[in-house]
Design an enzyme around this catalytic site. Structure first.
Site, PDB file in Angstrom:
ATOM      1  N   GLY A 172      31.270  -1.072 -82.881  1.00  0.00           N
ATOM      2  CA  GLY A 172      30.354  -2.645 -83.035  1.00  0.00           C
ATOM      3  C   GLY A 172      28.694  -1.618 -83.464  1.00  0.00           C
ATOM      4  O   GLY A 172      28.208  -3.301 -83.112  1.00  0.00           O
ATOM      5  N   LYS A 214      30.207  -0.346 -88.573  1.00  0.00           N
ATOM      6  CA  LYS A 214      30.416   0.105 -90.141  1.00  0.00           C
ATOM      7  C   LYS A 214      31.166  -0.866 -90.679  1.00  0.00           C
ATOM      8  O   LYS A 214      31.294  -0.563 -91.726  1.00  0.00           O
ATOM      9  CB  LYS A 214      32.097   1.050 -89.254  1.00  0.00           C
ATOM     10  CG  LYS A 214      30.749   2.393 -88.368  1.00  0.00           C
ATOM     11  CD  LYS A 214      32.045   2.851 -88.134  1.00  0.00           C
ATOM     12  CE  LYS A 214      33.117   2.644 -86.350  1.00  0.00           C
ATOM     13  NZ  LYS A 214      32.254   2.431 -85.118  1.00  0.00           N
ATOM     14  N   GLU A 272      23.140  -2.676 -53.864  1.00  0.00           N
ATOM     15  CA  GLU A 272      22.262  -3.037 -55.139  1.00  0.00           C
ATOM     16  C   GLU A 272      20.694  -3.063 -55.496  1.00  0.00           C
ATOM     17  O   GLU A 272      20.119  -2.340 -55.719  1.00  0.00           O
ATOM     18  CB  GLU A 272      22.389  -4.785 -55.657  1.00  0.00           C
ATOM     19  CG  GLU A 272      23.436  -4.739 -56.534  1.00  0.00           C
ATOM     20  CD  GLU A 272      23.969  -3.289 -57.020  1.00  0.00           C
ATOM     21  OE1 GLU A 272      22.993  -3.231 -58.018  1.00  0.00           O
ATOM     22  OE2 GLU A 272      25.697  -3.652 -57.012  1.00  0.00           O
TER      23      GLU A 272
END
Ligand SMILES: Nc1ncnc2c1ncn2[C@@H]1O[C@H](COP(=O)(O)OP(=O)(O)OP(=O)(O)O)[C@@H](O)[C@H]1O
Ligand SMILES: [Zn+2]
Length: 677
Positions: free
Chosen positions: A234, A237, A456
């Protein structure tokens, strides 16, 4: 057994398939050939059926053969000179014999007797006649046409099979869809490729070559035949290859390596041949082969050594043959793309093939801003959208992810019937891209939600307390995709790799587990990921980076003792980080509690809310029990940086960037959904 049959069938039907592949783009020839075959078959049939009745010899009515007459009887008759007449039929290796006593016989003879039998019969005074009529009636043509008929039938069966596969939307449907797009003149320009200026710069040189080859040829310069683009997925290229074609006014022929991978041996090779033949007709042309590793992986290394391997070897060989066939005047450039240069067959990378390698890496912050600029064109952005800030937040994202983020943001705005795209839309778009769409939070039981919140909060807290760890920009306990909760870290692009940084990074990664440990005394299954990551980093530190005093600076040592020492060092490093992490959480339970309650109340918290919850704490370095790293030796930059490869069998010595990029992979903290109960 059945696999043997399949292979046999594959081998036998290969010429038909190859012929069919050649005929498919040439319907005129195919129809003509079919007509010829049909006419020929009919004519042969007519000749065989009609000929049968008319050629039956009247001289030897089967009914008159009374008793058996053997070849030995014939030899005796020749010796006794009792043969009156003989008609030899070489096509059937039969002789019709009339004896002087009037008896008629039919006798077979072997091909080896053919020559002298006639002579011996004549010498014995018989009247010899040789029937060549069957040969004259065109025997080879008939056989040939019958074989053609067979071809046609088998071809038809295969054709019908393919039609069926196409109807089922298989590979072939995709294949033809792609083929239709081939040969287009792309409208993409270099200006559309942002954030990889070096790659564009190198590619621009080839455009000059394609546009004005004479200027180069006059100086004896040869056009390079192949260009290898390598880098993570991504990063643009395909886009860059298209831009080369667009800038040079060249037609663009694209195929993916996996398009060549087929069950049938030889089909991939014939597709390569077709592709090059087509491109040579429409010069200047760019042939783009994406995922070239699908055909260009190292040869003969496959563990199975089976069918598919030999098939891809053939395809690769054909590709090499086509590229070697370039004389330098073709104005055809082959561009290949891969995510993994190190897996490619060295033959592909030799001079005359893909000798030029261009690295298309993940964009820097500046690059990301440029990509956001390119893709936000034509999208009305609200005043609160701060693209430089987004470029900062999205560290580690590829161009494709950024493009997708803007698109998702536009979709969010459209769904809410807003006329402009807000910052919130874009951030939601970003979260969707990195973690998937938001899931209904009812999926988690209340108690689980609390555990996720503590986990978290533990990450957020430890990040805030460790000076070298990047701070959390956004944390959430709203489940998305596979993740039960995660934190978005505003990673700076600098890849730190000091012993201090690695230790603190481990403290942060283990911070979620530490919080669960402190609050509940147990650790959930969702935190197993963290442990794995921590181990990877610690192992890199010990084995590749020489950060352990016990193992020392020896890299790649492979004795049992060394490996055992390394294992225990990895464990020690992880355990010490975990202990420090727990200590930090225990010292800051108040802040942990505030973070957790904020998460439980709102689901999401941003960096401002985090700062508020952290009140009363000061970050302080925790001393690692690791070797300090020597200062990195700065080497002069080579003109074309040697691609990072891990040659098999040889020692791979990682650069500081390797450890940095291993750490960089943990951009967004994700956790597998906790197992219920
Ligand atoms: N550097 C970039 N500048 C602008 N857009 C980009 C860039 N990189 C990626 N994109 C966007 O992402 C899309 C997909 O990128 P592309 O297909 O070129 O990536 P790739 O490197 O070929 O990926 P893969 O390795 O998966 O084939 C592009 O069409 C473009 O919209
Ligand atoms: Zn975690």
């Amino acid at each position: 057994m059945s696999s043997f049959l399949r292979r046999l069938l594959t081998a036998v039907s290969f010429p038909f398939r190859a012929a069919l592949a050649w005929l498919r783009p040439r319907p005129g020839i195919a129809i003509t050939l079919t007509l010829i075959v049909l006419l020929g078959s009919t004519a042969t049939l007519a000749a065989v059926v009609g000929g049968e009745s008319s050629t039956r010899p009247p001289t030897a009515p089967r009914g008159t053969v009374a008793e058996t007459f053997s070849y030995t009887d014939l030899r005796t008759a020749i010796k006794d000179k009792t043969v009156k007449a003989a008609e030899l039929k070489p096509a059937e290796f039969r002789a019709e014999i009339e004896l002087k006593d009037g008896a008629k016989h039919v006798v077979g003879y072997s091909p080896t007797d053919e020559n002298h039998l006639a002579e011996e019969l004549a010498a014995a005074g018989a009247e010899v006649d040789i029937d060549t009529s069957f040969a004259r009636r065109g025997f080879p043509w008939g056989a040939l046409l019958m074989i053609f008929g067979l071809f046609a039938v088998i071809g038809l069966i295969i054709y019908l099979q393919r039609q069926q596969a196409k109807a089922q939307g298989g590979v072939h449907a995709q294949h033809t869809k792609k083929a239709e797009k081939q040969g287009e003149l792309p409208s993409v320009r270099f200006a559309d490729v942002a954030g990889c200026d070096e790659a564009v710069h190198e590619a621009a040189e080839l455009v000059e070559f394609l546009k004005a080859p004479d200027a180069y040829r006059r100086l004896g310069a040869k056009m390079p035949s192949g260009l290898m683009l390598y880098g993570p997925p991504g990063t643009g290229k395909t886009l860059l290859a298209k831009a080369v074609a667009g800038e040079a006014g060249a037609s663009f022929f694209a195929m993916s390596g996996s398009d060549f991978v087929e069950m049938y041996v030889g089909v991939g090779a014939s597709r390569v041949r077709d592709l090059f033949a087509k491109a040579r007709q429409g010069t200047p042309a760019i042939i783009f082969i994406d995922e070239v590793d699908a055909i260009g992986a190292k040869r003969g290394g496959g563990a199975d050594g089976g069918q598919s391997n030999r098939e891809s070897d053939q395809t690769l060989n054909q590709l090499l043959v086509e590229m070697d066939g370039f004389s330098g005047n073709e104005r055809v450039l082959v561009i290949a793309a891969t995510n993994r240069l190190d897996t490619l067959d060295p033959a592909l990378l030799r001079p005359g093939r893909f000798s030029r390698h261009i690295h298309v890496g993940a964009p820097s912050e500046e690059g990301r801003l440029a990509i956001l600029g390119v893709h936000s064109k034509g999208k009305p952005l609200a005043d609160d959208v701060d693209l430089p800030q987004l470029a900062k937040v999205t560290a580690g994202s590829s161009g494709a992810e950024l493009a997708e983020m803007l698109n998702e943001g536009a979709i969010m705005a459209a769904r809410a019937e807003r006329s402009v795209i807000t910052h919130e839309d874009l951030f939601e778009g970003f979260l969707r891209v990195v973690a998937g769409p938001r899931k209904a939070s009812a999926m988690l039981a209340a108690g689980e939600k609390e555990a996720v919140a503590y986990h978290e909060a533990g990450h957020v807290l430890t990040a805030e307390l460790c000076p070298t760890v990047d701070k959390t920009l956004h944390a959430t306990i709203n489940p998305r995709g596979q993740a039960a909760g995660f934190a978005v870290v505003g990673r700076s692009d600098r890849a730190l790799h000091t012993a201090q940084h690695i230790h603190e990074q481990l403290i942060y990664i283990l911070g979620g587990r530490a919080a669960e440990h402190v609050i509940y005394g147990t650790v959930s299954s969702g935190a197993a990921n963290d442990l794995e990551k921590a181990n990877q980093i610690a192992r890199a530190a010990v084995e590749q980076y020489g950060l352990s005093a016990a193992v020392g600076q020896v890299v790649g040592m492979r004795s049992d003792v060394a490996m055992a020492t390394a294992d225990s060092e990895v464990r020690r490093i992880v355990e010490e980080a975990y202990r420090d992490s727990i200590a930090l959480v225990e010292e800051h339970r108040e802040q942990l509690e505030r973070l957790t309650q904020a998460l439980l109340a709102a689901g999401d918290i941003d960096h401002l809310e985090i700062a508020a919850a952290m009140e009363g704490s000061t970050p302080a370095a925790r001393r690692p029990n690791l070797q300090p790293l020597p200062d990195p030796v700065v080497e002069p930059v080579a003109e074309e940086p040697e691609p990072q490869r891990k040659p098999s069998g040889k020692l791979w010595v990682p650069t500081p960037a390797d450890v940095g990029s291993a750490i960089a992979a943990f951009r967004a903290e994700k956790h597998n959904k906790r197992a219920l109960g």
